[in-house]
Every structure is written in structure tokens, then in C-alpha cells.
Write a protein that holds these residues in place. Structure first.
Motif, PDB file in Angstrom:
ATOM      1  N   TYR A 243     -44.491   0.834 -17.888  1.00 18.17           N
ATOM      2  CA  TYR A 243     -43.139   0.488 -17.477  1.00 18.17           C
ATOM      3  C   TYR A 243     -42.392   1.783 -17.163  1.00 18.17           C
ATOM      4  N   ARG A 244     -42.112   2.010 -15.896  1.00 16.50           N
ATOM      5  CA  ARG A 244     -41.512   3.268 -15.466  1.00 16.50           C
ATOM      6  C   ARG A 244     -39.984   3.223 -15.507  1.00 16.50           C
ATOM      7  N   ALA A 245     -39.396   2.114 -15.072  1.00 10.05           N
ATOM      8  CA  ALA A 245     -37.940   1.966 -15.042  1.00 10.05           C
ATOM      9  C   ALA A 245     -37.603   0.498 -15.216  1.00 10.05           C
TER      10      ALA A 245
ATOM     11  N   ALA B 211     -31.572  -7.787  -9.920  1.00  6.44           N
ATOM     12  CA  ALA B 211     -32.108  -6.835  -8.944  1.00  6.44           C
ATOM     13  C   ALA B 211     -33.059  -7.513  -7.962  1.00  6.44           C
ATOM     14  N   ASP B 212     -33.093  -7.000  -6.742  1.00  5.04           N
ATOM     15  CA  ASP B 212     -34.084  -7.417  -5.745  1.00  5.04           C
ATOM     16  C   ASP B 212     -35.327  -6.570  -5.937  1.00  5.04           C
TER      17      ASP B 212
ATOM     18  N   GLY C 203     -34.964  -2.471  -5.057  1.00  4.95           N
ATOM     19  CA  GLY C 203     -34.465  -2.371  -3.691  1.00  4.95           C
ATOM     20  C   GLY C 203     -34.237  -0.963  -3.210  1.00  4.95           C
ATOM     21  N   ASP C 204     -34.133  -0.008  -4.145  1.00  6.18           N
ATOM     22  CA  ASP C 204     -33.936   1.399  -3.783  1.00  6.18           C
ATOM     23  C   ASP C 204     -35.252   2.158  -3.667  1.00  6.18           C
TER      24      ASP C 204
END
Length: 274
Positions: free
Chosen positions: A230-232, A238-239, A258-259
Motif C-alpha cells: 500500500y503506497r498511498a 477518489a477516482d 486521478g492525479d
């Protein structure tokens, strides 16, 4: 998920002496804790077999139960502004488990680092003791703001695991090839846990969904192994975009928000004995 041994039924061990502020090490029995779980109807797929994500939920619940039995309940963490967050998991499913089957799960802390702890949970069929699944989880100690912080001195003593070195689970999915399966979706309200985060088990469901779009049989192969880093955290609402692809041996999974931020790196391998 159902816990046939309610958390309140087991007395909390006297691990802390307020007069001296000292913690007692566990006995050999207290190093681990066990509970039974029954696979509920809603925890199984259309084939009546428990989903992979259920095993992570059992392991997470039992970790909390062990913490409570050693004197570290939710109020202990809240009073100190601390929380454990799952950093990575390594799940091996040995055999399919049908709805209504009863498991005996056992967990213990098997490693520690400055800001991390590692747990192992073995899940066995209550009927014959055969190993159904095993979960190794790397946890990170954080502040309630999500900033990693040092594990309190009490933990290595109370759980009988001195701080040392273990190699954290890493999963680098790499960049997806042009032909990778792609699916986009939003984080839904029912996927959030009491901390306001997407629960770690939900990510396994997302991985399975992505692979299922291409080859439904893969997520029912046994034995099979999931590794996730799990990185973030995926934010509420969130999309997200998930991509899955096969290298001919197993499946890689890359989840981004999405970013373009990497939220999860995953890997699914099947047929481990062959």
C-alpha cells in the motif's frame, strides 16, 4: 466476518503496572491469541467460496483482539494519538473455503522495526486442523495525522518481540503494457473503515475484479498467493484507475488515483505447487 469469541469475553492480561510504569513480557501462551470465525453468506462469491479479502479481515480483527488482550485497546491508541496502518500483506490461500465453514485463526507478532511490526496469522479448518490460509502483514505505527512514528517501547516488551531487522514486503508492479486491462471506479462509502480509510482488504477485491475481467478462473485457483504494498491511501470519493496484466506466470496490478499517484502495487500468483 463473524467472531465466535467476542473480544469482551477474554480478560485483559495485567501487562502494565501503573505504579512503576513497567510492562510485563508475555508468557509463551500470551505471545499469540486465537479465535474462531465462520464464513458468512455475504463473505462468499457466486460459487459459494470465501473471497480472498475475507482472510485479511479475519487477520485484522484478530490482530486487534490480541492487542486488546495485551492491554492496548482502542482508547490506549486514541489517548496517545497513535494508530497502526497496514503497509503490506502477503496472503497465501491453500484450499477453497465454503460458506458456513468454521476457521480457527491464530496470530502473533513475529518481527519489529523502528516504526513497523510484522504479524503472522494462520487460519486452519476447525474440523481437521488443516491449513487453509496464512497472512503476513507489515504494519506501520503512525500518528493520527498519518505520519510514521516510532513504535512505543512498551510494545517489544508486551508482545515479546525485540526490535530488529526484517525485510519489509515490497511490490513493484512496474508500468502496465499497452494491452493491460483497465477499469476505473470511485471509492464508495461502504469501503471505508472507522478510521475513514479504504480498508486494506478492499484493495484485494479491486485486484480480483480487475483480473476477473480478463480471466475469471485465475481468482479461484488454489493454492494462490497475493502480495500487496500500500503506497498511498485512496481518498474517500477518489477516482481510481486499476490496471492488471499477465506475464505468463502471474498477474501484476497497478492502482493509481486521478492525479497519477500510485496507491497500490499488487501481485497475484497461482498454482504454487506446480
Amino acid at each position: 466476518m463473524s467472531d465466535d469469541t467476542p473480544a469482551g469475553s477474554a480478560p485483559v492480561q495485567s501487562v502494565h503496572d501503573p505504579a512503576t510504569d513497567r510492562y510485563a513480557p508475555p508468557t509463551e501462551t500470551e505471545r499469540r491469541t486465537s479465535s474462531t470465525y465462520r464464513v458468512r453468506f455475504d463473505e462468499a462469491g457466486p460459487d459459494g467460496i470465501a473471497r480472498a479479502s475475507g482472510y485479511l479481515r479475519y487477520a485484522q480483527d484478530l490482530a486487534w483482539l490480541h492487542s486488546e488482550r495485551r492491554g492496548f485497546g482502542r482508547s490506549w491508541y486514541q489517548d496517545r494519538g497513535l494508530a497502526w496502518v497496514v503497509r503490506a500483506v502477503d496472503l497465501v490461500i491453500e484450499t477453497p473455503l465454503p460458506t458456513g465453514a468454521v476457521l480457527l485463526a491464530t496470530t502473533e507478532v513475529i518481527g519489529g522495526r523502528r516504526v513497523m511490526a510484522r504479524r503472522r496469522c494462520d487460519l486452519r479448518a476447525e474440523a481437521d486442523g488443516s491449513l487453509v490460509a496464512s497472512v503476513v502483514t507489515d504494519w506501520v505505527m503512525t500518528t493520527t495525522a498519518g505520519v510514521p512514528t516510532r513504535v512505543p517501547d512498551a510494545f517489544p516488551i508486551a508482545f515479546g518481540v525485540p526490535l530488529g531487522s526484517f525485510e519489509p514486503i515490497r511490490v513493484d508492479p512496474g508500468e502496465p503494457p499497452a494491452g493491460a486491462s483497465r477499469h476505473s471506479f470511485d471509492v464508495r462509502l461502504h469501503e471505508l473503515d472507522p478510521m475513514g480509510h479504504v480498508n486494506n482488504a478492499v484493495y484485494v477485491d479491486w485486484l480480483d475484479e480487475a483480473v476477473h475481467l480478463v480471466d475469471p478462473a485465475v481468482i479461484r485457483v488454489v493454492p494462490r498467493r497475493y502480495r500487496l504494498e500500500y503506497r498511498a491511501a485512496a481518498s474517500p470519493g477518489a477516482d481510481l484507475v486499476g490496471r492488471a496484466w499477465s506475464d505468463g506466470v502471474g498477474w501484476s496490478y497497478r492502482l493509481e488515483d486521478g492525479d497519477g499517484r500510485l496507491c497500490l502495487g499488487g501481485r497475484l500468483d497461482g498454482g504454487l505447487n506446480g
